[in-house]
Design a protein around this motif. Sequence first.
Motif, PDB file in Angstrom:
ATOM      1  N   LYS A  26       0.852  -1.191   0.000  1.00  0.00           N
ATOM      2  CA  LYS A  26       0.000   0.000   0.000  1.00  0.00           C
ATOM      3  C   LYS A  26       0.889   1.242   0.000  1.00  0.00           C
ATOM      4  O   LYS A  26       2.116   1.139   0.160  1.00  0.00           O
ATOM      5  N   ALA A  85      -2.589  -6.178  -5.194  1.00  0.00           N
ATOM      6  CA  ALA A  85      -2.412  -4.993  -4.354  1.00  0.00           C
ATOM      7  C   ALA A  85      -1.650  -3.904  -5.096  1.00  0.00           C
ATOM      8  O   ALA A  85      -1.951  -2.711  -4.953  1.00  0.00           O
ATOM      9  N   HIS A 126      -6.826  -3.061  -0.590  1.00  0.00           N
ATOM     10  CA  HIS A 126      -5.745  -3.663  -1.380  1.00  0.00           C
ATOM     11  C   HIS A 126      -5.812  -5.193  -1.387  1.00  0.00           C
ATOM     12  O   HIS A 126      -4.926  -5.837  -1.947  1.00  0.00           O
ATOM     13  N   TRP A 159      -5.457  -6.495 -11.272  1.00  0.00           N
ATOM     14  CA  TRP A 159      -6.520  -6.836 -10.306  1.00  0.00           C
ATOM     15  C   TRP A 159      -7.561  -7.789 -10.894  1.00  0.00           C
ATOM     16  O   TRP A 159      -8.724  -7.812 -10.476  1.00  0.00           O
ATOM     17  N   ILE A 212      -4.004  -1.861  -7.277  1.00  0.00           N
ATOM     18  CA  ILE A 212      -4.722  -0.810  -6.562  1.00  0.00           C
ATOM     19  C   ILE A 212      -3.793   0.362  -6.267  1.00  0.00           C
ATOM     20  O   ILE A 212      -4.166   1.535  -6.423  1.00  0.00           O
ATOM     21  N   LEU A 213      -2.555   0.062  -5.855  1.00  0.00           N
ATOM     22  CA  LEU A 213      -1.575   1.131  -5.609  1.00  0.00           C
ATOM     23  C   LEU A 213      -1.329   1.938  -6.881  1.00  0.00           C
ATOM     24  O   LEU A 213      -1.232   3.175  -6.837  1.00  0.00           O
TER      25      LEU A 213
END
Length: 487
Positions: free
Chosen positions: A315, A369, A351, A425, A372-373
């Motif tokens: 994250k 994850a 995440h 994702w 998403i970052l």
Amino acid sequence: MVLGRLNHAVAGKLVSSVDILRDSYTGTLTRCLESLETLDRDSPEEAKTTDALKQILNAAYQVEITVRSSSSFIKNLLEKMKQLVQSMPWKAPPVICREWKEKVAEEMLGNLSESRLARSISSQIKERLNKSHEQFSSALRQLEMRHSGRLDKIEEHRLKLRKVHAPRLAKMALESTSLRDVTLFGMPHMGREIGRGQYGVVYSCDSWGSHSPCAIKSVVPPDDKHWNDLALEFFYTKNIPEHPRIVMLRGSVIDYMYGGGTSPAVLLIMDRLQKDLYTAIKQGLDWVGRLQVSIDVVEGLRYLHSQGLVHRDVKLKNVLLDRDNRGRITDLGFCKPEAMMSGSIVGTPIHMAPELFTGHYDNSVDVYAFGILFWYVCAGHVRLPSAFEQCANKDQLWQSVKKGLRPEQPVNCSEDCWTLMKGCWEGDPSRRPFFGDVEVSLKNIVEKYKRKMANSKGSGSDRKSRGHSPRHKSSSQYRSKQIPASR
């Protein structure tokens, strides 16, 4: 002669088919069974599973074509012989001439029906296969019974290793290393608070030993589980080889006098960097800088995966930046070897990959994850995606993510960036790209953007040299403006 040739031809076809079966399908099975039988040397001598498997494969070699395959053929032959035997002396015997032989042979060959021969061959193969398969199944059941107990014990040992032995060893390593560090370098002096997490507070430290500047993560484990997690974090961070994209742990000290000695605090000393990616985006880190940090994160995660580790908590706040705005991954609190992951649900909700909730997952959760970052990197802000803001709580968010909810496309996000994050994702882990491919895609995006900027500057210089109005922005002004992802 005819039957002999048929036997030879049919056997050749069947054997070639069995050889293909042996080469293509049963090799691995045979090796596995031989390995299990080797491990079971102490058991009494019983029918071997591999021998039974060989009998199944050898069934094709035992097929025979006989005169029983054609009842009309033998019947015709016996009828002709009967005519010879029952011939009366006063009657003229049938003449065994060439014409008669040819006629009988023609009738015999005509009675060798393809369908009857096929049924005979199939019946023989089926009979032998059934018998061989029964022996194989019996031997396999015996092998399974002997090894089922071993499998239970192996799983029990594996669980004990993960839950008991590994944390105990890590805690001993933490205690012994801390004793050595405090003896050599003394207690670190904690300065101002520079961060706060779920399990501890981070303080600045001017120097400790030969390291300067430092950050001290102070944690007070409330129970054995937190002690184990902290000890394992220390063990993994301390023992992986140094890498420029990972924040390295420089030492540890256990303060046994903390809180009056009732609950000791663990001080983890690591390199101090300038800020985290969350803060950098809020402060307006430019597009090229954000892309470079993304590449740094991918390099760090690739390195962790190469060491057999899965981070599980990628994250913005777990990416720190140095003076040159180069990224490093920190906080290996949830990091585990892939072989020792217990299936526990850990991480930061937005995440977390959907398969995390099933307890069965692998290192592809880090790819999810990162996707998403990367959305935040492309969006250029730290606000929640609108799709996630609709969820009232984390349980509703998790349910929606499992059903396929994902962030919306950021404003001005290029198709290359959007395609990359959507791939990361993916709901099906097997369809997510490897980090090696992600790194190549990111570098291509950077190169494409730099070429566009160079062309833009070149065309601006041409316009200026041709006497265009000075109302146009200078190149320095253009560079200072933050450029969205699509440009």
